[in-house]
Design an enzyme around this catalytic site. Structure first.
Site, mmCIF file in Angstrom:
data_model
loop_
_atom_site.group_PDB
_atom_site.id
_atom_site.type_symbol
_atom_site.label_atom_id
_atom_site.label_comp_id
_atom_site.label_asym_id
_atom_site.label_seq_id
_atom_site.Cartn_x
_atom_site.Cartn_y
_atom_site.Cartn_z
ATOM 1 N N GLU A 17 0.896 -1.225 0.077
ATOM 2 C CA GLU A 17 -0.027 0.028 0.107
ATOM 3 C C GLU A 17 0.928 1.101 0.028
ATOM 4 O O GLU A 17 1.727 1.224 0.678
ATOM 5 C CB GLU A 17 -0.803 -0.075 1.330
ATOM 6 C CG GLU A 17 -2.011 0.999 1.296
ATOM 7 C CD GLU A 17 -2.928 0.914 2.281
ATOM 8 O OE1 GLU A 17 -3.987 1.634 2.592
ATOM 9 O OE2 GLU A 17 -2.479 0.464 3.475
ATOM 10 N N LYS B 237 -9.515 2.455 -3.424
ATOM 11 C CA LYS B 237 -9.777 1.684 -1.968
ATOM 12 C C LYS B 237 -11.409 2.310 -1.442
ATOM 13 O O LYS B 237 -11.421 3.542 -1.379
ATOM 14 C CB LYS B 237 -8.724 2.042 -0.868
ATOM 15 C CG LYS B 237 -9.188 1.638 0.521
ATOM 16 C CD LYS B 237 -7.858 1.933 1.246
ATOM 17 C CE LYS B 237 -8.017 1.013 2.617
ATOM 18 N NZ LYS B 237 -6.599 1.540 3.501
ATOM 19 N N CYS C 259 -6.110 -3.273 1.663
ATOM 20 C CA CYS C 259 -5.916 -3.087 3.257
ATOM 21 C C CYS C 259 -7.044 -3.376 3.967
ATOM 22 O O CYS C 259 -7.714 -4.359 3.975
ATOM 23 C CB CYS C 259 -5.042 -1.730 3.385
ATOM 24 S SG CYS C 259 -4.395 -1.658 5.005
#
Length: 280
Positions: free
Chosen positions: A44, A118, A155
């Site tokens: 990330e 994300k 994540c």
């Protein structure tokens, strides 16, 4: 003949500046290519520290456009040099005030295939991401690459099963999950959630975590990156919890079809009964 894809991932320590961080990942990519890898993914916001441990406006400086920023352009050249598909997670600025936690996907010939942003943005101690990022708005794309159909989930997304499933419905064979998670917060879940997602959705998952302590907080990123197959089994050993590592594994994509015939989860789905799942 088995449909085997040699895949790689990198868990890395922060070097202190973007230039050396990108250069280090280029070295890992060249080594992965020498070892026969055809696809590689990075952690990330790979070219920056995990600055979300603090809430300071100075850290907007890490953001750049996608695909026209310097890092993605450089990664496109790297893809051409190595002949590998590359998953490139960066801090994206779309326009003034519009920032996203993003991963660009680049094909083996250097062509830009698209981006994932994300969806789920945490805002808890050590992970102050809402200060920086808007929620993703480009859905759950699956990219038709030189190695097959590749998706991305980033994540904190991994705690939400809906996106994993949508990636499977969109045809994913391999999903990269670049992350930054620290010791004591989620290490138990780390070896649980991604294998469970691989089983439930019957594809391969590449789980990538940072490693080490960085300059903007006390988070101790514990590595232990891995590949997991559609049966929920680790492919080879899990990476170190304390040092940088390039992981290269052979993934037999024929297992996907075997498992889908054996367990038939997609056949037995009941979307007609799931309306309540999307009610606020």
């Amino acid at each position: 003949m088995a449909n085997v894809v040699r895949a790689a991932l990198v868990q890395a320590t922060w070097t202190g500046d973007t230039e050396s961080m990108v250069a280090k990942h280029e070295e890992h990519a060249h080594e992965a290519a020498r070892r026969g890898a055809k696809v590689i993914g990075f952690q990330e916001v790979f070219n920056a520290p995990y600055f979300c441990q603090v809430q300071e406006p100075e850290h907007y400086r890490w953001a750049e456009p996608v695909p026209d920023g310097p890092t993605v352009r450089r990664m496109r050249e790297l893809a051409r040099e190595t002949g590998m598909v590359i998953v490139v997670p960066v801090f994206e600025v779309e326009q003034s005030g519009f920032y996203y936690n993003t991963a660009a996907v680049i094909d083996a010939d250097g062509s830009y295939l698209g981006k994932y942003r994300k969806h789920h943005i945490p805002q808890v101690k050590g992970f102050w991401e809402k200060y920086y990022f808007k929620p993703g708005n480009v859905g759950w794309p699956v990219f038709d690459t030189a190695v097959g159909k590749v998706g991305v989930y980033i994540c904190y997304d991994r705690h939400f099963p809906e996106g994993w499933r949508q990636l499977g419905l969109n045809g994913a064979q391999l999903v990269y999950n670049p992350s930054a998670t620290h010791r004591g917060l989620s290490s138990y879940l780390w070896r649980l959630e991604q294998p469970a997602a691989a089983v439930a959705n019957e594809y391969f998952v590449a789980a990538i975590n940072r490693v080490g302590v960085e300059e903007y907080g006390d988070n101790d990123f514990y590595g232990t990156s891995y590949f997991v197959d559609p049966r929920g089994q680790f492919v080879g050993e899990v990476a170190s919890d304390s040092r940088e590592e390039l992981v290269v594994r052979d993934l037999d994509f024929d297992v996907i079809e075997e498992v889908r015939q054996q367990w038939a989860f997609y056949r037995d789905r009941r979307p007609d009964a799931y309306e309540g799942l999307v009610q606020p």
